[in-house]
Write a protein that holds these residues in place. Structure first.
Motif, PDB file in Angstrom:
ATOM      1  N   LEU A   1      37.181 102.245  65.078  1.00  0.00           N
ATOM      2  CA  LEU A   1      37.825 101.110  65.264  1.00  0.00           C
ATOM      3  C   LEU A   1      38.796 100.613  64.340  1.00  0.00           C
ATOM      4  O   LEU A   1      38.698 101.114  63.182  1.00  0.00           O
ATOM      5  N   PRO A   2      39.783  99.936  64.527  1.00  0.00           N
ATOM      6  CA  PRO A   2      40.603  99.503  63.621  1.00  0.00           C
ATOM      7  C   PRO A   2      39.826  98.653  62.372  1.00  0.00           C
ATOM      8  O   PRO A   2      38.801  98.090  62.674  1.00  0.00           O
ATOM      9  N   ILE A   3      40.390  98.601  61.082  1.00  0.00           N
ATOM     10  CA  ILE A   3      39.575  98.306  60.101  1.00  0.00           C
ATOM     11  C   ILE A   3      39.065  96.736  60.347  1.00  0.00           C
ATOM     12  O   ILE A   3      37.787  96.318  60.080  1.00  0.00           O
TER      13      ILE A   3
ATOM     14  N   THR B   1      46.108 108.979  62.158  1.00  0.00           N
ATOM     15  CA  THR B   1      46.430 109.497  63.485  1.00  0.00           C
ATOM     16  C   THR B   1      45.432 110.709  63.674  1.00  0.00           C
ATOM     17  O   THR B   1      44.886 110.764  64.729  1.00  0.00           O
ATOM     18  N   LYS B   2      45.244 111.686  62.724  1.00  0.00           N
ATOM     19  CA  LYS B   2      44.576 112.963  62.766  1.00  0.00           C
ATOM     20  C   LYS B   2      43.174 112.640  63.035  1.00  0.00           C
ATOM     21  O   LYS B   2      42.491 113.267  64.082  1.00  0.00           O
ATOM     22  N   LEU B   3      42.660 111.761  62.489  1.00  0.00           N
ATOM     23  CA  LEU B   3      41.299 111.283  62.475  1.00  0.00           C
ATOM     24  C   LEU B   3      41.115 110.598  64.040  1.00  0.00           C
ATOM     25  O   LEU B   3      39.904 110.901  64.711  1.00  0.00           O
ATOM     26  N   GLN B   4      41.949 109.771  64.461  1.00  0.00           N
ATOM     27  CA  GLN B   4      41.512 109.157  65.721  1.00  0.00           C
ATOM     28  C   GLN B   4      41.995 109.953  66.894  1.00  0.00           C
ATOM     29  O   GLN B   4      41.398 109.603  67.724  1.00  0.00           O
ATOM     30  N   LYS B   5      42.658 111.218  66.661  1.00  0.00           N
ATOM     31  CA  LYS B   5      42.679 112.106  67.812  1.00  0.00           C
ATOM     32  C   LYS B   5      41.147 112.902  68.135  1.00  0.00           C
ATOM     33  O   LYS B   5      40.936 113.028  68.925  1.00  0.00           O
ATOM     34  N   GLU B   6      40.676 113.165  66.707  1.00  0.00           N
ATOM     35  CA  GLU B   6      39.342 113.668  66.817  1.00  0.00           C
ATOM     36  C   GLU B   6      38.252 112.839  67.253  1.00  0.00           C
ATOM     37  O   GLU B   6      37.388 113.038  68.133  1.00  0.00           O
ATOM     38  N   PHE B   7      38.374 111.400  66.806  1.00  0.00           N
ATOM     39  CA  PHE B   7      37.157 110.386  67.166  1.00  0.00           C
ATOM     40  C   PHE B   7      38.090 109.019  67.794  1.00  0.00           C
ATOM     41  O   PHE B   7      38.427 108.210  67.039  1.00  0.00           O
ATOM     42  N   PRO B   8      38.503 109.333  69.014  1.00  0.00           N
ATOM     43  CA  PRO B   8      39.295 108.027  69.777  1.00  0.00           C
ATOM     44  C   PRO B   8      38.524 106.721  69.749  1.00  0.00           C
ATOM     45  O   PRO B   8      39.198 105.620  69.749  1.00  0.00           O
ATOM     46  N   GLU B   9      37.198 106.701  69.383  1.00  0.00           N
ATOM     47  CA  GLU B   9      36.447 105.690  69.425  1.00  0.00           C
ATOM     48  C   GLU B   9      36.414 104.676  68.158  1.00  0.00           C
ATOM     49  O   GLU B   9      35.889 103.585  68.064  1.00  0.00           O
TER      50      GLU B   9
ATOM     51  N   PRO C   1      41.569 102.722  60.766  1.00  0.00           N
ATOM     52  CA  PRO C   1      43.035 102.477  60.831  1.00  0.00           C
ATOM     53  C   PRO C   1      43.385 101.171  60.584  1.00  0.00           C
ATOM     54  O   PRO C   1      42.719 100.394  60.696  1.00  0.00           O
ATOM     55  N   GLY C   2      44.769 101.151  60.127  1.00  0.00           N
ATOM     56  CA  GLY C   2      45.262  99.994  59.541  1.00  0.00           C
ATOM     57  C   GLY C   2      44.845  99.411  58.300  1.00  0.00           C
ATOM     58  O   GLY C   2      44.492 100.401  57.444  1.00  0.00           O
ATOM     59  N   VAL C   3      45.237  98.169  57.824  1.00  0.00           N
ATOM     60  CA  VAL C   3      44.893  97.806  56.565  1.00  0.00           C
ATOM     61  C   VAL C   3      44.566  96.357  56.512  1.00  0.00           C
ATOM     62  O   VAL C   3      44.396  95.612  57.553  1.00  0.00           O
ATOM     63  N   VAL C   4      43.773  95.830  55.639  1.00  0.00           N
ATOM     64  CA  VAL C   4      43.272  94.551  55.502  1.00  0.00           C
ATOM     65  C   VAL C   4      43.244  94.199  53.972  1.00  0.00           C
ATOM     66  O   VAL C   4      43.335  94.985  52.919  1.00  0.00           O
TER      67      VAL C   4
ATOM     68  N   GLU D   1      38.538  94.976  63.129  1.00  0.00           N
ATOM     69  CA  GLU D   1      37.537  94.951  64.264  1.00  0.00           C
ATOM     70  C   GLU D   1      36.144  95.455  63.887  1.00  0.00           C
ATOM     71  O   GLU D   1      35.011  95.099  63.797  1.00  0.00           O
ATOM     72  N   SER D   2      36.318  96.866  62.857  1.00  0.00           N
ATOM     73  CA  SER D   2      35.096  97.425  62.343  1.00  0.00           C
ATOM     74  C   SER D   2      34.330  96.517  61.151  1.00  0.00           C
ATOM     75  O   SER D   2      32.989  96.476  61.315  1.00  0.00           O
ATOM     76  N   LEU D   3      35.172  95.657  60.507  1.00  0.00           N
ATOM     77  CA  LEU D   3      34.618  94.929  59.319  1.00  0.00           C
ATOM     78  C   LEU D   3      33.610  93.868  60.278  1.00  0.00           C
ATOM     79  O   LEU D   3      32.437  93.517  59.804  1.00  0.00           O
ATOM     80  N   VAL D   4      34.260  93.345  61.356  1.00  0.00           N
ATOM     81  CA  VAL D   4      33.455  92.218  62.128  1.00  0.00           C
ATOM     82  C   VAL D   4      32.243  92.912  62.461  1.00  0.00           C
ATOM     83  O   VAL D   4      31.061  92.380  62.337  1.00  0.00           O
ATOM     84  N   LYS D   5      32.207  94.105  63.361  1.00  0.00           N
ATOM     85  CA  LYS D   5      31.106  94.654  64.038  1.00  0.00           C
ATOM     86  C   LYS D   5      30.123  95.210  63.103  1.00  0.00           C
ATOM     87  O   LYS D   5      28.848  94.864  63.565  1.00  0.00           O
ATOM     88  N   TYR D   6      30.352  95.859  62.233  1.00  0.00           N
ATOM     89  CA  TYR D   6      29.571  96.693  61.444  1.00  0.00           C
ATOM     90  C   TYR D   6      29.179  95.818  60.069  1.00  0.00           C
ATOM     91  O   TYR D   6      27.796  95.976  59.569  1.00  0.00           O
ATOM     92  N   ILE D   7      29.849  94.931  59.528  1.00  0.00           N
ATOM     93  CA  ILE D   7      29.607  94.277  58.233  1.00  0.00           C
ATOM     94  C   ILE D   7      29.158  92.842  58.435  1.00  0.00           C
ATOM     95  O   ILE D   7      28.129  92.370  57.997  1.00  0.00           O
TER      96      ILE D   7
END
Length: 313
Positions: free
Chosen positions: A289-291, A279-287, A233-236, A293-299
């Motif tokens: 992460l926004p882009i 939105t559609k993907l977030q409903k199926e997978f609420p966990e 979700p979101g942009v960078v 936050e995901s970059l920091v955690k996983y990359i």
């Protein structure tokens, strides 16, 4: 549950299948995503096989499906071009053969057999417009029609998505600017922009693979179908990523920007810039992460200081 024609698996909503019952056939063995899918299946103990057939060879493709009898197919095969999508501008028939004919062969043959089929597609079929302005936070939705045909690659992908969505067994994942945790790997979007002489600086939706690839496998297991915007979700923006790259990975890194107009002068084909609505993907997978936050955690956190260690030896 998948014996016989297996229509129960095809018709949405399909019942999720236990991992122990899955038998996956993966296309794209030599590709980045295909190899990743194989590694995940190995780690989870899920039965899988890499396909040996080329997608465009319909008869041998049908034979392999009948021999392997997969419960699920994951397709990460396709032509993106080397070193980049400009290649497709001068190799149009080869691009059509795989990206259109091959992909539709697979959708058609799996549908005939009641096999769930996940397609790794692209979200690079849109560009910012008056209804989806840059910086507005208004993203393109799954039902929106492609508005970017600036490269032949994107043109084939937009066409084939419009055809594929008619197959009820197919799950179409719109991936964008894929990012992996190996910052020295040449297919990684971050590796690419860190090596360019100059970069544009435009906010975009992107796919953080260490978070998203397990989700793709889970979507297949759940039997989800239809089109899905498959980005965080979101942009960078390019500069925001390179600032993180400098902070976490390479403190000596510097870069230069240039405009879209300047970039266009050195490319054979246009490049897509957009925000996808997740939105559609977030409903199926609420966990999910926004882009950023995901970059920091996983990359970036896993790579913190690693560049220094390599260069100081």
């Amino acid at each position: 549950p998948v014996s016989g024609p297996g229509r129960a698996l095809v018709m949405a909503p399909a019942a999720p299948m236990p991992e122990k019952d899955m038998n996956i056939l993966i296309f794209g063995r030599t590709g980045w995503l295909g190899g990743w899918l194989g590694e995940m299946c190995t780690e989870k103990g899920i039965k899988f096989k890499f396909a040996s057939t080329r997608l465009e060879n319909r008869e041998t493709l049908a034979k392999e499906l009948d021999e392997v009898k997969p419960t699920h197919v994951l397709n990460a095969a396709g032509v993106t071009g080397r070193p980049n999508v400009d290649w497709c501008e001068t190799h149009k028939t080869e691009t059509i053969r795989v990206n259109v004919i091959g992909t539709l062969n697979l959708a058609d043959l799996t549908n005939e057999r009641g096999i769930h089929c996940t397609m790794f597609a692209t979200g690079c079929i849109f560009e910012y417009d008056d209804k989806h302005k840059l910086g507005s936070g208004v993203g393109f939705k799954e039902e929106d029609e492609a508005n970017f045909h600036g490269s032949f690659y994107s043109h084939t992908k937009a066409y084939v998505e419009d055809m594929m969505k008619n197959y009820p067994n197919t799950c179409i994942l719109r991936v964008r600017m894929p990012i992996g945790d190996d910052l020295e790997f040449h297919r990684n979007f971050i590796y690419k922009i860190s090596r360019y002489a100059k970069v544009v600086d435009i906010p975009n939706s992107m796919t953080v693979l260490p978070e998203m690839m397990p989700i793709a496998l889970e979507m297949s297991r759940r039997g989800l179908t239809g089109i899905w915007n498959f980005t965080n979700p979101g942009v960078v923006s390019h500069n925001e990523i390179l600032e993180m790259y400098k902070e976490y990975y390479d403190p000596s890194f510097t870069w230069q920007n240039f405009t879209l107009e300047e970039q266009a002068k050195i490319l054979a084909a246009g490049r897509s810039n957009n925000e996808l609505d997740c939105t559609k993907l977030q409903k199926e997978f609420p966990e999910l992460l926004p882009i950023k936050e995901s970059l920091v955690k996983y990359i970036f956190e896993p790579n913190r200081g690693k560049k220094k260690q390599k260069t100081s030896k």
